[in-house]
Design a protein around this motif. Structure first.
Motif, PDB file in Angstrom:
ATOM      1  N   LEU A   1       0.849  -1.193   0.000  1.00  0.00           N
ATOM      2  CA  LEU A   1       0.000   0.000   0.000  1.00  0.00           C
ATOM      3  C   LEU A   1       0.885   1.244   0.000  1.00  0.00           C
ATOM      4  O   LEU A   1       1.820   1.334   0.801  1.00  0.00           O
ATOM      5  N   GLY A   2       0.580   2.166  -0.877  1.00  0.00           N
ATOM      6  CA  GLY A   2       1.373   3.400  -0.903  1.00  0.00           C
ATOM      7  C   GLY A   2       0.646   4.509  -1.635  1.00  0.00           C
ATOM      8  O   GLY A   2      -0.313   4.265  -2.369  1.00  0.00           O
TER       9      GLY A   2
ATOM     10  N   ARG B   1      -2.795   3.577  -3.311  1.00  0.00           N
ATOM     11  CA  ARG B   1      -2.868   2.471  -4.264  1.00  0.00           C
ATOM     12  C   ARG B   1      -2.490   1.180  -3.542  1.00  0.00           C
ATOM     13  O   ARG B   1      -1.482   1.121  -2.835  1.00  0.00           O
ATOM     14  N   PHE B   2      -3.317   0.149  -3.769  1.00  0.00           N
ATOM     15  CA  PHE B   2      -3.043  -1.159  -3.178  1.00  0.00           C
ATOM     16  C   PHE B   2      -2.725  -2.115  -4.310  1.00  0.00           C
ATOM     17  O   PHE B   2      -3.495  -2.249  -5.261  1.00  0.00           O
ATOM     18  N   ILE B   3      -1.552  -2.795  -4.233  1.00  0.00           N
ATOM     19  CA  ILE B   3      -1.233  -3.795  -5.254  1.00  0.00           C
ATOM     20  C   ILE B   3      -1.060  -5.166  -4.604  1.00  0.00           C
ATOM     21  O   ILE B   3      -0.724  -5.280  -3.425  1.00  0.00           O
ATOM     22  N   SER B   4      -1.286  -6.213  -5.377  1.00  0.00           N
ATOM     23  CA  SER B   4      -1.150  -7.579  -4.869  1.00  0.00           C
ATOM     24  C   SER B   4       0.323  -7.967  -4.815  1.00  0.00           C
ATOM     25  O   SER B   4       1.187  -7.240  -5.327  1.00  0.00           O
ATOM     26  N   SER B   5       0.594  -9.153  -4.261  1.00  0.00           N
ATOM     27  CA  SER B   5       1.979  -9.627  -4.174  1.00  0.00           C
ATOM     28  C   SER B   5       2.573  -9.847  -5.571  1.00  0.00           C
ATOM     29  O   SER B   5       3.785  -9.862  -5.743  1.00  0.00           O
ATOM     30  N   ASP B   6       1.708 -10.004  -6.577  1.00  0.00           N
ATOM     31  CA  ASP B   6       2.193 -10.152  -7.953  1.00  0.00           C
ATOM     32  C   ASP B   6       2.356  -8.818  -8.680  1.00  0.00           C
ATOM     33  O   ASP B   6       2.767  -8.781  -9.836  1.00  0.00           O
TER      34      ASP B   6
ATOM     35  N   GLU C   1      -0.205  -6.652  -9.277  1.00  0.00           N
ATOM     36  CA  GLU C   1      -1.422  -6.203  -9.946  1.00  0.00           C
ATOM     37  C   GLU C   1      -2.074  -5.079  -9.121  1.00  0.00           C
ATOM     38  O   GLU C   1      -2.175  -5.180  -7.895  1.00  0.00           O
ATOM     39  N   VAL C   2      -2.504  -4.001  -9.791  1.00  0.00           N
ATOM     40  CA  VAL C   2      -3.187  -2.918  -9.064  1.00  0.00           C
ATOM     41  C   VAL C   2      -4.599  -3.394  -8.722  1.00  0.00           C
ATOM     42  O   VAL C   2      -5.413  -3.642  -9.601  1.00  0.00           O
ATOM     43  N   ILE C   3      -4.867  -3.551  -7.428  1.00  0.00           N
ATOM     44  CA  ILE C   3      -6.154  -4.070  -6.977  1.00  0.00           C
ATOM     45  C   ILE C   3      -7.134  -2.932  -6.755  1.00  0.00           C
ATOM     46  O   ILE C   3      -8.325  -3.050  -7.002  1.00  0.00           O
ATOM     47  N   GLU C   4      -6.594  -1.801  -6.266  1.00  0.00           N
ATOM     48  CA  GLU C   4      -7.473  -0.699  -5.910  1.00  0.00           C
ATOM     49  C   GLU C   4      -6.691   0.602  -5.845  1.00  0.00           C
ATOM     50  O   GLU C   4      -5.533   0.607  -5.475  1.00  0.00           O
ATOM     51  N   GLU C   5      -7.367   1.676  -6.237  1.00  0.00           N
ATOM     52  CA  GLU C   5      -6.792   2.995  -5.986  1.00  0.00           C
ATOM     53  C   GLU C   5      -7.934   3.829  -5.426  1.00  0.00           C
ATOM     54  O   GLU C   5      -9.009   3.869  -6.017  1.00  0.00           O
ATOM     55  N   PHE C   6      -7.712   4.451  -4.282  1.00  0.00           N
ATOM     56  CA  PHE C   6      -8.822   5.165  -3.630  1.00  0.00           C
ATOM     57  C   PHE C   6      -8.365   6.458  -2.961  1.00  0.00           C
ATOM     58  O   PHE C   6      -7.189   6.642  -2.662  1.00  0.00           O
TER      59      PHE C   6
END
Ligand code: MG
Ligand code: NI
Length: 463
Positions: A225-226, A241-246, A248-253
């Protein structure tokens, strides 16, 4: 019979923590944990205080990160009072913030981290410290002190004081920057660039010398998360922005909607809570914050020297995030370079000395969220007020607590890697401390909270 090893306290750390390692009958690691022993209860103290006092009150949460709390509180107040602050005020706050990043990151690298690598992880602990570095490389130690001082000077000129800042207020800043201070700081940031570059080159030497351990030491699988602005690294004001361990951008809020995405788990053995990404649930939703996470979520960096270095960082992970815990140190140095470049950029802009630095605010009932990227990661202040602008409730999620479970996982991974068949040396225990140090946890910050009731873990009643 099973045995418990204790590292108490963990040294070269901000605050007090201990590590326990449980060994099985064969002397192999069964489990390991990082415990936080301080207890403070800050959110409760804030209730009943005037919102406008929060930027001052919350600096007392921590003597290491007062600027971060000062700014997050001021931003939460701006949101609460519904005001847009003038550009110059925003720039001055960001400059103050860069001062804190320069100060904090250089302190962590040179004083707390470098001894493990420059003197060596198995060296005599009596010389594995900044004094050891000062005697073997006095010139380097002098530069380290100077760089940290430049960060402090920025804070002092912009925030009014070197610790416990006072100038960020609801609606902007209480005073502008003088021309004299601007030019003085501009000269100092020029000087700081060469020192930040030197830190990067030392970082490269360390990466090369320890190339066998960096990729696998504390290599754990988590999300990240950053903060970003237009996809690039941002430390003062942007989206999360939250990205998965791979990767992938999962969410931006928007940061103010953090409650939709972040929940906190509680365990009875620690005073520090465990935030996680709500949609994935506790454990699956564990993520990391701070330098490694920020450089993993950011596509690029806006300042030229840090941008080039970020490209080298990205290569380490291929098309995946960089996951080894030791790479936090490298990421921290890249941010140090960014902070120096960004401070210079802000000081070069004539707007920085504008005298238009505040707008009027009026008392009101409501709520406001202020989020910044503190040196140790995403810092959230959230206040609810009554119609006289008194705080009814405060929720603070500090940077270090996001990394709480990651620290546990990294400690366990490193303990399992190094301790085998009951064979334990001081150097092995130091490696476990090194796993904690990657994260630069601030424990005075992290234990600010009294948890009254929370599902998913034990609750502790205080009143
Ligand atoms: Mg809290
Ligand atoms: Ni702190």
């Amino acid at each position: 019979m099973s045995k418990v090893l204790r590292i108490d306290p963990v040294t070269r750390l901000e605050g007090h923590g201990k590590v326990t390692i449980h060994l099985d009958d064969d002397g192999n690691v069964e489990s390991a944990r990082f415990h936080v022993l301080e207890f403070r209860g800050f959110e409760k103290f804030c209730e009943g205080r005037m919102a406008a006092d929060m930027p001052i009150i919350t600096t007392k949460i921590c003597g290491i990160c007062p600027v971060s709390h000062h700014l997050a509180a001021a931003k939460a107040c701006d949101a609460l009072f519904g005001v847009q602050i003038p550009d110059a005020a925003k720039m001055l706050r960001e400059l103050m913030h860069m001062g804190q990043i320069i100060h904090s990151h250089s302190l962590h690298f040179f004083y707390l981290t470098a001894p493990d690598f420059l003197i060596g992880p198995d060296s005599d602990p009596s010389v594995r410290n900044i004094a050891g570095i000062a005697s073997t490389s006095p010139e380097l130690a002098a530069k380290a002190i100077r760089l940290r001082q430049i960060g402090q000077n920025i804070i002092e000129k912009v925030a009014g004081r070197a610790t416990n800042p006072v100038t960020a207020i609801p609606g902007g800043m209480s005073r502008p920057l003088s021309h004299e201070d601007r030019f003085h700081l501009l000269k100092e940031t020029e000087e700081a660039i060469s020192m930040a570059k030197l830190a990067i080159s030392i970082g490269h030497d360390i990466l090369e010398k320890y190339s066998d351990i960096f990729p696998r030491f504390g290599d754990i699988k988590t999300g990240y998360l950053g903060m970003v602005k237009n996809g690039n690294l941002e430390l003062y004001d942007g989206d999360l922005r939250f990205i998965s361990s791979d990767g992938e951008v999962i969410e931006e809020f928007r940061p103010e909607s953090y409650l939709d995405y972040i929940d906190e788990h509680v365990e009875s053995y620690s005073w520090m809570k465990f935030p996680y990404y709500k949609k994935m649930g506790w454990q699956n939703g564990i993520y990391r914050v701070a330098p490694l996470a920020r450089l993993n979520v950011a596509e690029s960096i806006n300042t030229p020297l840090a941008r080039e270095e970020h490209k080298n960082f990205k290569k380490l992970g291929g098309n995946k995030p960089v996951s080894g815990s030791l790479y936090y140190h490298y990421a921290r140095l890249i941010e140090l370079l960014y902070a120096v470049e960004r401070a210079r950029e802000l000081l070069e802009d004539d707007e920085i000395v504008s005298t238009e630095v505040r707008v009027k605010v009026e008392r009101k009932e409501g709520e406001g969220v202020g989020v910044i990227e503190a040196p140790r990661g995403v810092l959230i202040h959230h206040y609810w007020t009554d119609d006289t602008s008194r705080i009814r409730k405060a929720n603070i999620i500090v940077a270090t607590s996001h990394n709480n479970q990651a620290i546990n996982l990294a400690v366990a991974q490193v303990a399992k890697e190094y301790i085998k068949n009951g064979n334990v040396t001081e150097g092995m225990l130091n490696r476990i401390e090194m796993a904690v140090r990657c994260y630069d946890p601030c424990l005075s910050c992290a234990t600010h909270k009294v948890e009254l009731s929370r599902k998913g873990g034990k609750s502790i009643k205080v009143n």
